[in-house]
Design a protein around this motif. Structure first.
Motif, PDB file in Angstrom:
ATOM      1  N   UNK A  92      -3.896  -9.778  -1.271  1.00  0.00           N
ATOM      2  CA  UNK A  92      -2.679  -9.737  -2.085  1.00  0.00           C
ATOM      3  C   UNK A  92      -2.251 -11.260  -2.545  1.00  0.00           C
ATOM      4  N   UNK A  93      -2.596 -12.079  -1.926  1.00  0.00           N
ATOM      5  CA  UNK A  93      -2.326 -13.660  -2.471  1.00  0.00           C
ATOM      6  C   UNK A  93      -3.150 -13.947  -3.341  1.00  0.00           C
ATOM      7  N   UNK A  94      -4.486 -13.667  -3.475  1.00  0.00           N
ATOM      8  CA  UNK A  94      -5.232 -13.905  -4.463  1.00  0.00           C
ATOM      9  C   UNK A  94      -5.069 -13.345  -5.832  1.00  0.00           C
TER      10      UNK A  94
ATOM     11  N   UNK B 273      -7.870 -11.733 -11.796  1.00  0.00           N
ATOM     12  CA  UNK B 273      -7.821 -12.222 -10.459  1.00  0.00           C
ATOM     13  C   UNK B 273      -8.347 -11.496  -9.387  1.00  0.00           C
ATOM     14  N   UNK B 274      -8.318  -9.985  -9.752  1.00  0.00           N
ATOM     15  CA  UNK B 274      -8.829  -8.979  -9.015  1.00  0.00           C
ATOM     16  C   UNK B 274     -10.329  -9.440  -8.833  1.00  0.00           C
ATOM     17  N   UNK B 275     -10.913  -9.272  -9.750  1.00  0.00           N
ATOM     18  CA  UNK B 275     -12.522  -9.611  -9.852  1.00  0.00           C
ATOM     19  C   UNK B 275     -12.682 -10.885  -9.266  1.00  0.00           C
ATOM     20  N   UNK B 276     -11.882 -12.075  -9.364  1.00  0.00           N
ATOM     21  CA  UNK B 276     -12.243 -13.317  -8.556  1.00  0.00           C
ATOM     22  C   UNK B 276     -12.139 -13.214  -7.046  1.00  0.00           C
TER      23      UNK B 276
ATOM     24  N   UNK C 196     -17.641  -5.351   2.623  1.00  0.00           N
ATOM     25  CA  UNK C 196     -17.632  -4.850   1.191  1.00  0.00           C
ATOM     26  C   UNK C 196     -16.392  -4.539   0.631  1.00  0.00           C
ATOM     27  N   UNK C 197     -15.473  -3.494   1.613  1.00  0.00           N
ATOM     28  CA  UNK C 197     -14.402  -2.907   1.399  1.00  0.00           C
ATOM     29  C   UNK C 197     -13.289  -3.800   1.119  1.00  0.00           C
ATOM     30  N   UNK C 198     -13.246  -4.769   2.046  1.00  0.00           N
ATOM     31  CA  UNK C 198     -12.348  -5.997   1.602  1.00  0.00           C
ATOM     32  C   UNK C 198     -12.465  -6.714   0.149  1.00  0.00           C
ATOM     33  N   UNK C 199     -13.627  -6.979   0.037  1.00  0.00           N
ATOM     34  CA  UNK C 199     -14.124  -7.547  -1.426  1.00  0.00           C
ATOM     35  C   UNK C 199     -13.525  -6.693  -2.579  1.00  0.00           C
ATOM     36  N   UNK C 200     -13.662  -5.092  -2.406  1.00  0.00           N
ATOM     37  CA  UNK C 200     -13.139  -4.431  -3.458  1.00  0.00           C
ATOM     38  C   UNK C 200     -11.881  -4.117  -3.503  1.00  0.00           C
TER      39      UNK C 200
END
Length: 257
Positions: free
Chosen positions: A35-37, A155-158, A181-185
């Motif tokens: 969320x922060x990112x 920023x979601x992709x970042x 992987x789940x958290x990354x997506x």
């Protein structure tokens, strides 16, 4: 309150969140660093990209999305036709007495120019410039939400890349690959939600609001210029009904019958 905007907003979020919860583990979709990112990064980039005067008007723009203040085309046409009838009976100067009772600043300005005897071409030029400035101002407000919609997925992709880098740095722990992987997506999902469930629809609604108000202002210009030209009130009415949607025009005709 604009019920269409409110219902659309609530339906979108409720249905998406309900679908996420139907899997039985809603907590898997919640990740504070993501969320922060996504949210923090997108908002920060939008602030950098937008002048301060645009940012100050964001609250007012949001209110206009959910508050129904569509132009009353029927009422406006009826008012202009009544002005045309009065001007035809008593002259243009007679309209000056109605200025204090007008809530619409644009209409008041248009009538004041006509009452002051301003050349018709100059009246049109002044009022069309006013409309152009109005549209530019609304376009600038819309641009803030368009920018937010653009930066959200970025920023979601970042965030996804950051998560993948952290995951690949810990390949020796095979059991952590799936959750990692789940958290990354998740950040990609947050970015898409921000853009498609808030920023982009808001920008489009602001554009629709601006178009409606511009049409009403153009109607006023044509009506006031027709009055200045001394045209028959019936002709003025027919000219202005062109700006109405077919159903509204039909209702207007039935009301006047």
């Amino acid at each position: 309150m604009d019920l269409t905007s409110l219902i659309g907003f609530l339906a979108t979020w409720i249905l998406v969140l309900a679908s996420m919860a139907s899997g039985g583990n809603f907590g898997a979709y919640i990740d504070i660093p993501s969320v922060m990112i996504t949210l923090g990064g997108a908002i920060g980039a939008t602030v950098i990209s937008s002048p301060s005067d645009r940012l100050k008007s964001v609250g007012g723009s949001l209110r206009s999305v959910f508050i129904n203040h569509e132009a009353d085309l029927v009422g406006t046409v009826q008012m202009i036709v009544s002005f045309a009838e009065k001007a035809r009976r008593e002259g243009l100067l007679a309209l000056e007495g109605d200025l204090e009772n007008l809530d619409n600043e644009f209409m008041r300005k248009a009538i004041q120019l006509v009452v002051d005897g301003t050349d018709p071409e100059l009246v049109r030029q002044i009022l069309e410039t006013e409309i152009s400035v109005f549209e530019d101002r609304h376009s600038a407000n819309k641009a803030v939400f368009d920018t937010l919609a653009e930066f959200g997925p970025s920023f979601g992709m970042i965030g996804t890349l950051i998560g993948l880098i952290a995951m690949l740095g810990n390949l020796q722990d095979v059991s952590a690959l799936g959750p990692g992987m789940a958290v990354a997506l998740i950040t990609t999902m947050y970015g898409s939600m921000l853009a498609n469930m808030f920023a982009s629809p808001t920008g489009k609604k602001l554009a629709a609001r601006s178009a409606q108000e511009s049409k009403a202002m153009e109607l006023m210009v044509e009506g006031i210029l027709a009055i200045q030209a001394g045209e028959n009130p019936r002709i003025v009415e027919e000219k202005l009904k062109v700006y109405m949607p077919p159903k509204m025009r039909e209702a207007f005709n039935q009301e006047g019958a």
